[in-house]
Design a protein around this motif. Sequence first.
Motif, PDB file in Angstrom:
ATOM      1  N   GLN A   1     -33.706 -73.339  50.563  1.00 52.60           N
ATOM      2  CA  GLN A   1     -35.107 -72.882  50.171  1.00 52.60           C
ATOM      3  C   GLN A   1     -35.868 -74.130  50.874  1.00 52.60           C
ATOM      4  O   GLN A   1     -35.526 -75.015  50.881  1.00 52.60           O
ATOM      5  N   ILE A   2     -37.067 -73.468  51.117  1.00 53.02           N
ATOM      6  CA  ILE A   2     -38.208 -74.137  51.473  1.00 53.02           C
ATOM      7  C   ILE A   2     -39.417 -74.001  51.036  1.00 53.02           C
ATOM      8  O   ILE A   2     -39.745 -72.479  51.321  1.00 53.02           O
ATOM      9  N   GLY A   3     -40.401 -74.504  50.639  1.00 55.14           N
ATOM     10  CA  GLY A   3     -41.769 -73.927  50.148  1.00 55.14           C
ATOM     11  C   GLY A   3     -42.679 -74.566  51.107  1.00 55.14           C
ATOM     12  O   GLY A   3     -42.586 -75.713  51.665  1.00 55.14           O
ATOM     13  N   THR A   4     -43.789 -73.959  51.612  1.00 54.37           N
ATOM     14  CA  THR A   4     -44.754 -74.151  52.427  1.00 54.37           C
ATOM     15  C   THR A   4     -45.904 -73.605  52.068  1.00 54.37           C
ATOM     16  O   THR A   4     -46.091 -72.349  51.538  1.00 54.37           O
ATOM     17  N   GLY A   5     -47.152 -74.005  52.875  1.00 59.35           N
ATOM     18  CA  GLY A   5     -48.405 -73.354  52.408  1.00 59.35           C
ATOM     19  C   GLY A   5     -48.736 -72.147  53.432  1.00 59.35           C
ATOM     20  O   GLY A   5     -48.135 -71.717  54.239  1.00 59.35           O
TER      21      GLY A   5
ATOM     22  N   PRO B   1     -59.134 -80.696  47.353  1.00 56.19           N
ATOM     23  CA  PRO B   1     -58.760 -79.240  48.164  1.00 56.19           C
ATOM     24  C   PRO B   1     -58.025 -79.718  49.413  1.00 56.19           C
ATOM     25  O   PRO B   1     -58.444 -80.775  50.120  1.00 56.19           O
ATOM     26  N   ILE B   2     -57.145 -78.934  50.139  1.00 51.98           N
ATOM     27  CA  ILE B   2     -56.529 -78.926  51.162  1.00 51.98           C
ATOM     28  C   ILE B   2     -57.013 -77.981  52.214  1.00 51.98           C
ATOM     29  O   ILE B   2     -56.741 -77.060  51.880  1.00 51.98           O
ATOM     30  N   TYR B   3     -57.364 -78.555  53.405  1.00 53.55           N
ATOM     31  CA  TYR B   3     -57.759 -77.589  54.332  1.00 53.55           C
ATOM     32  C   TYR B   3     -56.695 -77.796  55.459  1.00 53.55           C
ATOM     33  O   TYR B   3     -56.316 -78.578  55.896  1.00 53.55           O
ATOM     34  N   GLU B   4     -56.327 -76.475  55.932  1.00 57.72           N
ATOM     35  CA  GLU B   4     -55.352 -76.221  57.000  1.00 57.72           C
ATOM     36  C   GLU B   4     -55.692 -75.268  58.132  1.00 57.72           C
ATOM     37  O   GLU B   4     -55.864 -74.056  57.382  1.00 57.72           O
ATOM     38  N   ASN B   5     -55.677 -75.193  59.371  1.00 58.63           N
ATOM     39  CA  ASN B   5     -56.200 -74.236  60.075  1.00 58.63           C
ATOM     40  C   ASN B   5     -57.495 -73.573  59.871  1.00 58.63           C
ATOM     41  O   ASN B   5     -57.645 -72.287  59.633  1.00 58.63           O
ATOM     42  N   ARG B   6     -58.449 -74.345  59.118  1.00 59.65           N
ATOM     43  CA  ARG B   6     -59.748 -73.969  58.801  1.00 59.65           C
ATOM     44  C   ARG B   6     -59.702 -73.110  57.663  1.00 59.65           C
ATOM     45  O   ARG B   6     -60.708 -72.431  57.518  1.00 59.65           O
ATOM     46  N   LEU B   7     -58.637 -73.128  57.127  1.00 58.17           N
ATOM     47  CA  LEU B   7     -58.565 -72.423  55.601  1.00 58.17           C
ATOM     48  C   LEU B   7     -58.280 -73.369  54.573  1.00 58.17           C
ATOM     49  O   LEU B   7     -57.576 -74.303  54.566  1.00 58.17           O
ATOM     50  N   LEU B   8     -59.034 -72.982  53.349  1.00 61.38           N
ATOM     51  CA  LEU B   8     -58.607 -73.489  51.945  1.00 61.38           C
ATOM     52  C   LEU B   8     -57.214 -73.009  51.625  1.00 61.38           C
ATOM     53  O   LEU B   8     -56.758 -71.947  51.595  1.00 61.38           O
ATOM     54  N   LEU B   9     -56.134 -74.186  51.705  1.00 61.87           N
ATOM     55  CA  LEU B   9     -54.830 -73.826  51.120  1.00 61.87           C
ATOM     56  C   LEU B   9     -54.764 -73.587  49.377  1.00 61.87           C
ATOM     57  O   LEU B   9     -55.149 -74.193  48.681  1.00 61.87           O
ATOM     58  N   LYS B  10     -54.184 -72.459  49.218  1.00 62.61           N
ATOM     59  CA  LYS B  10     -54.089 -72.074  47.648  1.00 62.61           C
ATOM     60  C   LYS B  10     -52.806 -72.020  47.387  1.00 62.61           C
ATOM     61  O   LYS B  10     -52.285 -72.486  46.363  1.00 62.61           O
ATOM     62  N   ASP B  11     -52.038 -70.952  48.192  1.00 64.45           N
ATOM     63  CA  ASP B  11     -50.952 -70.362  47.772  1.00 64.45           C
ATOM     64  C   ASP B  11     -49.590 -71.084  48.291  1.00 64.45           C
ATOM     65  O   ASP B  11     -49.631 -71.345  49.521  1.00 64.45           O
ATOM     66  N   MET B  12     -48.578 -71.256  47.727  1.00 59.85           N
ATOM     67  CA  MET B  12     -47.333 -71.666  48.502  1.00 59.85           C
ATOM     68  C   MET B  12     -46.462 -70.447  48.722  1.00 59.85           C
ATOM     69  O   MET B  12     -46.131 -69.731  47.698  1.00 59.85           O
ATOM     70  N   LEU B  13     -45.861 -70.369  49.648  1.00 59.24           N
ATOM     71  CA  LEU B  13     -44.620 -69.458  50.237  1.00 59.24           C
ATOM     72  C   LEU B  13     -43.286 -69.897  49.892  1.00 59.24           C
ATOM     73  O   LEU B  13     -43.291 -70.999  50.632  1.00 59.24           O
ATOM     74  N   VAL B  14     -42.407 -69.533  49.491  1.00 52.54           N
ATOM     75  CA  VAL B  14     -41.091 -69.783  49.376  1.00 52.54           C
ATOM     76  C   VAL B  14     -40.156 -69.200  50.243  1.00 52.54           C
ATOM     77  O   VAL B  14     -40.185 -67.834  50.131  1.00 52.54           O
ATOM     78  N   LEU B  15     -39.448 -69.782  50.983  1.00 53.07           N
ATOM     79  CA  LEU B  15     -38.703 -69.160  52.131  1.00 53.07           C
ATOM     80  C   LEU B  15     -37.274 -69.603  51.894  1.00 53.07           C
ATOM     81  O   LEU B  15     -36.953 -70.750  51.368  1.00 53.07           O
ATOM     82  N   THR B  16     -36.347 -68.541  52.015  1.00 53.55           N
ATOM     83  CA  THR B  16     -34.873 -68.954  51.520  1.00 53.55           C
ATOM     84  C   THR B  16     -33.886 -68.334  52.847  1.00 53.55           C
ATOM     85  O   THR B  16     -34.279 -67.464  53.219  1.00 53.55           O
ATOM     86  N   MET B  17     -32.797 -68.945  52.965  1.00 53.14           N
ATOM     87  CA  MET B  17     -31.680 -68.459  53.714  1.00 53.14           C
ATOM     88  C   MET B  17     -30.630 -68.546  53.018  1.00 53.14           C
ATOM     89  O   MET B  17     -30.271 -69.597  52.408  1.00 53.14           O
TER      90      MET B  17
END
Length: 154
Positions: free
Chosen positions: A100-104, A136-152
Motif C-alpha cells: 500500500q501507499i498513501g498520497t495526497g 498548510p501544504i499547497y499542491e497544484n494550487r490546491l490546499l491539501l487536506k485528505d490522504m488517499l490510500v492505494l493498495t495492490m
Amino acid sequence: MVAKSKINKVEKITSEHWRLLLLAYPSKHLVQNYLQMGQVFDIKKDDRPIAILVLEAVSERGLEIKNIAVDPRFENQGFASRLLYFAIQYSKNHKYQQLQIGTGSTSFKQLYLYQKFGFRVTDIKQDFFTKNYKQPIYENRLLLKDMLVLTMNT
Ligand code: ACO
Ligand code: ACO
C-alpha cells in the motif's frame, strides 16, 4: 519509462537522504517515526543519492511504501518507476500479500503513476494533512487536506 539504475540498501541516513525524504513528507518528526521501523533504499548518481524508498511492514501480510522521492533535477526520468517495480518485487519475494501507499488527494502526478502500476484507491484519510502538519501544504494550487490510500495485491 523505467530507469535501469542499481538500487542500494541504505544503512546510514545522511543529510542528502533527509533532503529527499522531506520532499515526500515535509515533517522531520513524522518521517523519523517510520524510519525506525522501515527499510531504506536509494539510487545514486556520481555517488550521491538522487532517489529514495522506505518500505515498512504494517501487518503480517501487508507492506507499505512509506516514502518515495526523487531529486527534482532527475524527475520524469523513470527513477520512481524503477523503485516502484523494486517495491512490488520485494513484496512478492517476502511473501507480503498487499502493498500500500498513501498520497495526497491533490497529488495528480503521483496518482497517475501509482494507478499506472496497478494500485487501486482503497481508503480515504480525511483531513490527514491538515491535522498532522502545522503548516498548510499547497499542491497544484490546491490546499491539501485528505490522504488517499492505494493498495495492490502482490
Ligand atoms: N500529471 C500526470 N502525470 C505526470 C505529471 C503530471 N502533472 N508529470 C509527470 N507525469 C508522468 C510522467 O510522464 C511519467 O509517466 P510515464 O512514465 O508514463 O511517461 C510519470 O509521471 C513519472 O514517472 P517517473 O519518472 O518514474 O517518476 P519520477 O522519477 O519523476 O518520481 C515522484 C515521481 C516520486 C512523485 C517525484 O515526482 C517526487 O519525488 N515528487 C516529490 C515527492 C513526492 O511527492 N513523493 C511521493 C509522496 S507519497 C509517498 O512518499 C508515500
Ligand atoms: N490536470 C489538471 N488540471 C487541468 C488539466 C489536467 N490534465 N487539464 C486542464 N486542467 C485545468 C485547467 O487549467 C483549468 O483550471 P484553471 O481554471 O485553474 O486554470 C481547469 O482544469 C478546467 O476548468 P474549466 O475550463 O472550467 O473546465 P472545462 O470547461 O474544460 O470542463 C470538464 C471540464 C467538464 C471536466 C470537461 O473537460 C469535460 O466535459 N470533460 C469530459 C466529460 C467529463 O469528464 N465530465 C465530468 C465527469 S464527472 C460528472 O459528470 C459528474
